[in-house]
Enzyme design. Structure first.
Site, short mmCIF file in Angstrom:
data_model
loop_
_atom_site.label_atom_id
_atom_site.label_comp_id
_atom_site.label_asym_id
_atom_site.label_seq_id
_atom_site.Cartn_x
_atom_site.Cartn_y
_atom_site.Cartn_z
N GLY A 358 4.68 44.70 44.70
CA GLY A 358 5.51 43.47 45.60
C GLY A 358 6.91 44.46 45.37
O GLY A 358 7.33 45.57 45.26
N GLY A 361 13.78 41.72 42.90
CA GLY A 361 14.98 41.54 42.78
C GLY A 361 15.99 42.09 42.40
O GLY A 361 16.81 43.20 43.22
N PHE A 362 15.08 43.20 41.90
CA PHE A 362 16.46 44.90 41.26
C PHE A 362 15.34 45.52 41.92
O PHE A 362 14.62 47.05 41.79
CB PHE A 362 15.54 45.30 39.90
CG PHE A 362 16.95 43.37 39.49
CD1 PHE A 362 18.02 43.47 39.83
CD2 PHE A 362 16.67 42.44 38.81
CE1 PHE A 362 19.20 42.44 39.19
CE2 PHE A 362 17.54 41.54 38.32
CZ PHE A 362 18.42 41.60 38.20
N ASP A 476 15.29 33.30 33.17
CA ASP A 476 14.48 33.43 34.25
C ASP A 476 12.96 33.40 33.85
O ASP A 476 12.06 33.84 35.29
CB ASP A 476 14.08 35.20 35.09
CG ASP A 476 14.46 35.13 36.29
OD1 ASP A 476 14.42 33.85 36.98
OD2 ASP A 476 14.25 36.24 36.92
#
Length: 669
Positions: A358, A361-362, A476
Site C-alpha cells: 500500500g 502519507g509518508f 491519527d
C-alpha cells in the site's frame, strides 16, 4: 529467611544458531525451527526433586523474561550457593547470536524455555537447539568450560566446483575465527568475500560469551577441524556444539548488523600483554586520525546547518550519530536492531510493485521475506516527504518500546544512505478498512468479531494513555491504521504523529495540526489542542463506523445527507438506534450489545472534551452489562484534515494552509 536458602545460580545462554537451508514461511502459530537436543543422562529418567524442579522453573522463567530486555546475553543468580546445600541449584546460560537482538532473540528463548521440559523430561541437564537459539541448563556449574561434544552439522545439497574453492572457504573461516577471538574479542564475527567476480560467500563464527578468547578459539577450531570429514564438498554447511558454531553459505543469511556497535563492549574483555601493546600502538595512530576527521565532520555539519534553506527543509541524509541519540534518549531507552539494506532489498525483490502492500502519507509499504522465512512489512519513508524525518523518529522512539498485544510490533529499522526504513511484523489480514468498507468482505465481520475488534482497540488505547511508561497520544486513529492479524485481532499502527506526555501533563497545543478527515476532534482541528480525549473522539467515530459498516467521511453523500456522527445522534434521540446497524449483522447481533456500543460511541464523540469518558472508563463500560451509562450530548461536526503552519515553513508565503490529507490504498499485509 527461615530454613535453608533455596537458590538458583543462573546465567543464560541462547545463541542464534543456524538459519534453515530450506526457506519456509513462518506464521504466527509457528515456533522457531527445532534443530536437535541432547538430553543428558538419558538412562536416568526419574522424577526430579521438588526443590530442583521449583528452581528449574524459576530459571526458565527468568531466561524468557530477561531475553526481552537484555542485549542478547546476560547473567544473574537467585540466592547464593552455600556449602552443604540440598543439591537443588540449577545453572543456566543464554546468549543470542551477535547479529540479532530484541524480538528475534526473545521469541526463541521463550519457545525454548517452554519446550525444553517436553523434549527432555525429568533431566537434571539438557541442551536444546533451534534455528534461533540454544538453551542449556545443568545441576553442575559449566560456566567457562569449553563443550565440543556432542556436535551437530547440516549441509546444503549442492556441491562446490573445485578444490580451490574449498581451500578459499576454509581460509576465510580461519580469518573469521581470528577476528572473533584476537582482533575484536567479540567472540563472534560475520562477513563475506568475493569468491569470483560473480560469486560471493558468507560466513559466521560464534561462541558462548561465558568463554575466554582462548576458549572460544579452541572451540571454533575444533568445529572447523570437523569440516573436511563432513561438509567441505558442500556449497553451504554448518557445524556446531553447545559452546560454539561455524556457518558458511552462498547467501547472506545473517539478519542484523550489530557487531560494530558491540566492539567497545568486547574490548573490555582484554587481551594478552603482548597483544595489548600492539593494539595500543595502532589505536593511538588511529585515534589521532579519527580525532582529526571528527573535528572536520563537526565543523562541516555545523556549517551545513547554517546553510539550511529558509524553508526549514531537512537534508536528504540523516546523521547516524544523531539517530543514535534518539535511540538512547533517557525517557525511551530504545534498543532497536538495525537490518542491512541488502537484506531488505532481497526480501522485497528490490521494492518491486508485486511486493507492494500500500501507499501511506509518508511512503509505501512492502511485503518481504527474511532469509529465515519470516514475513515482514517494510515501511519505506518517501524521500520526497518534507515531514518524514520527524515522523520516522517518532515511530522509532514510540513503538519500539511499546509492548501490547493490540499494538503492531516494530522489529527493526534501517538507516543507510538516504533510506529510512521500518520493519514490522507482517499481518496477513491487512487493515480494518480493507474489510469493513467493502460490500463483500464485510460480510465476514459478524457481530462477535466486530465487538472483539472494538474491545481490542479500546485496550490498545488504554495502554497508550495510562499503562505505558509515558502517556502517548496517537493523534491519527482511523480504520486504515488498525491492522488485523491471522486471528483478526486488531493492532494499532502508524505512530508517525504520536506525541508523549510527561507525568502530570494532560494536554498540549500545536500550530501544526495534523489528523485525518472525519476523525479529528474539534478542539484539535480548530485550536491545535490535543489530549487523550482527542484519541477518545477518534475512537468514538471508529466504533460508529464498525457498527454501521460505512465511513464517516463521505457519509453525507448517502441518502441520509449528513455526517455519520450527526445521523447516529438524531436516530438515538428518536429511539431508533438500531437503524444505524449494518444490515449484514441482523442474524448475528445481540441488540443490547449493539445499543450499548452505539451509546458508548456517542459518548466518545461529544463536542466538549471534558464530557468524553477516558479509555479506562470505556473499557469498563464495554465489559459491564449492568453499568448505567450517562446520556450523551450532541456530537461535534466532522472536521477535515489540515496543516496550519507559519509562512516561514510553508512552501509558499501565500499558502498559509496546506491540505495534508493521507490517501491510503492497502492490500493484505
Amino acid at each position: 529467611m527461615e530454613g535453608k536458602l533455596l537458590h538458583v545460580s543462573t546465567y543464560s545462554f541462547v545463541f542464534l544458531l543456524f538459519l534453515s537451508f530450506k526457506q519456509h514461511v513462518v506464521t504466527k502459530a509457528q515456533s522457531p525451527n527445532y534443530v536437535g537436543a541432547d538430553c543428558q543422562n538419558t538412562t536416568q529418567q526419574k522424577a526430579l526433586s521438588s526443590a530442583y524442579q521449583t528452581n528449574l522453573n524459576s530459571l526458565l522463567s527468568w531466561l524468557s523474561t530477561d531475553a526481552a530486555t537484555s542485549k542478547g546475553y546476560n547473567h544473574n543468580s537467585f540466592g547464593n550457593n552455600t556449602p552443604g546445600g540440598d543439591d537443588s541449584a540449577v545453572y543456566g546460560l543464554y546468549n543470542c547470536r551477535g547479529d540479532v537482538v530484541g524480538y528475534f532473540c526473545q521469541f526463541c528463548v521463550s519457545t525454548a524455555s517452554r519446550e525444553v521440559l517436553q523434549r527432555c523430561p525429568n533431566r537434571v541437564s539438557a541442551i536444546v537447539l533451534y534455528d534461533f537459539c540454544i538453551l542449556r541448563y545443568s545441576n553442575e556449574n559449566f560456566f567457562g568450560n569449553v563443550t565440543v561434544y556432542p556436535s551437530w552439522h547440516a549441509v546444503q545439497s549442492k556441491n562446490v566446483s573445485s578444490k580451490e574453492e574449498i581451500q578459499k572457504g576454509l581460509d576465510f573461516m580461519r580469518g573469521l575465527i581470528r577476528k572473533a577471538t584476537v582482533e575484536t574479542n567479540l567472540l563472534y564475527y560475520m562477513d563475506g568475500f568475493n569468491l569470483s567476480s560473480t560469486q560471493k560467500r558468507y560466513g559466521l563464527v560464534q561462541c558462548s560469551r561465558d568463554l575466554t578468547s582462548d576458549g572460544c578459539r579452541e572451540c571454533l577450531e575444533a568445529m572447523l577441524a570437523q569440516v573436511p570429514k563432513c561438509c567441505e564438498q558442500n556449497l553451504g554447511w554448518q557445524v556446531l556444539a553447545a559452546s560454539c558454531l561455524i556457518k558458511y553459505d552462498d547467501y547472506i543469511f545473517y539478519l542484523f548488523r550489530t557487531q560494530a556497535s558491540d566492539t567497545q563492549t568486547a574490548k573490555k574483555r582484554g587481551a594478552s600483554k603482548s597483544r595489548i601493546i600492539l593494539i595500543i600502538g595502532l589505536s593511538v595512530l588511529g585515534a589521532l586520525a579519527l580525532l582529526c576527521f571528527s573535528v572536520y565532520c563537526f565543523w562541516f555539519r555545523k556549517r551545513s546547518r547554517r546553510g539550511r534553506g529558509k524553508d526549514g527543509r531537512i537534508p536528504d541524509t540523516i546523521d547516524q550519530s544523531s539517530y543514535h541519540n534518539v535511540q538512547t534518549e533517557e525517557t525511551l531507552n530504545v534498543d532497536l536492531p538495525t537490518i542491512p539494506l541488502i537484506t531488505i532489498l532481497k526480501s522485497t525483490d528490490n521494492f518491486s510493485e508485486a511486493s507492494k502492500l500500500g501507499e501511506g502519507g509518508f511512503g509505501p509499504v512492502y511485503k518481504g521475506t527474511l532469509p529465515d522465512g519470516r514475513q515482514i512489512a517494510v515501511k519505506r519513508l518517501s524521500q520526497a516527504s518534507g515531514q518524514g524525518s520527524e515522523e520516522f523518529k517518532n515511530e522509532v522512539m514510540f513503538i519500539a518500546k511499546l509492548q501490547h498485544c493490540n499494538l503492531v510490533r516494530l522489529l527493526a529499522c534501517c538507516l543507510e544512505g538516504k533510506e529510512k526504513i521500518l520493519v514490522y511484523e507482517y499481518l496477513s489480514n491487512a487493515s480494518l478498512d480493507f474489510h469493513l468498507f467493502d460490500e463483500r468482505k464485510k460480510r465476514q465481520l459478524d457481530w462477535n468479531l466486530r465487538l472483539s475488534i472494538i474491545n481490542g482497540i479500546a485496550k490498545g488505547l488504554l495502554y497508550l494513555h495510562e499503562d505505558s511508561r509515558l502517556k502517548v497520544i496517537h493523534r491519527d486513529l482511523k480504520a486504515s491504521n488498525i491492522l488485523l492479524d491471522d486471528e483478526m485481532n486488531p493492532k494499532i499502527s502508524d505512530f508517525g504523529l504520536a506525541r508523549a506526555f510527561e507525568k502530570g501533563q494532560n494536554q498540549a497545543n500545536t500550530n501544526r495540526v495534523m489528523g485525518t478527515y472525519g476523525y479529528m476532534s474539534p478542539e484539535y482541528a480548530m485550536e491545535g489542542l490535543f489530549s487523550v480525549k482527542s484519541d477518545v473522539f477518534s475512537y468514538g467515530v471508529l466504533v460508529l463506523e464498525i457498527i454501521c459498516g460505512k465511513k464517516n467521511s463521505g457519509f453525507y453523500l448517502s441518502e441520509c445527507g449528513q455526517s455519520l456522527t450527526l445521523y447516529a445522534w438524531k436516530i438515538w434521540c428518536a429511539g431508533k438506534s438500531l437503524e444505524l446497524m449494518d444490515p449484514v449483522l441482523e442474524k448475528s447481533c445481540i441488540e443490547s450489545e449493539v445499543m450499548k456500543c452505539i451509546h458508548i460511541g456517542l459518548l466518545c464523540v461529544q463536542e466538549d472534551a471534558a464530557d468524553r469518558p477516558t479509555m479506562s472508563t470505556v473499557v469498563v463500560m464495554l465489559a459491564s452489562d449492568k453499568m448505567s451509562l450517562p446520556e450523551p450530548n450532541q456530537p461535534a461536526f466532522s472536521v477535515g484534515r489540515m496543516t496550519l503552519e507559519g509562512a516561514s515553513t510553508s512552501k509558499s508565503s501565500k499558502n498559509l494552509s496546506i491540505n495534508d490529507v493521507t490517501v491510503t490504498n492497502i492490500l493484505p499485509r
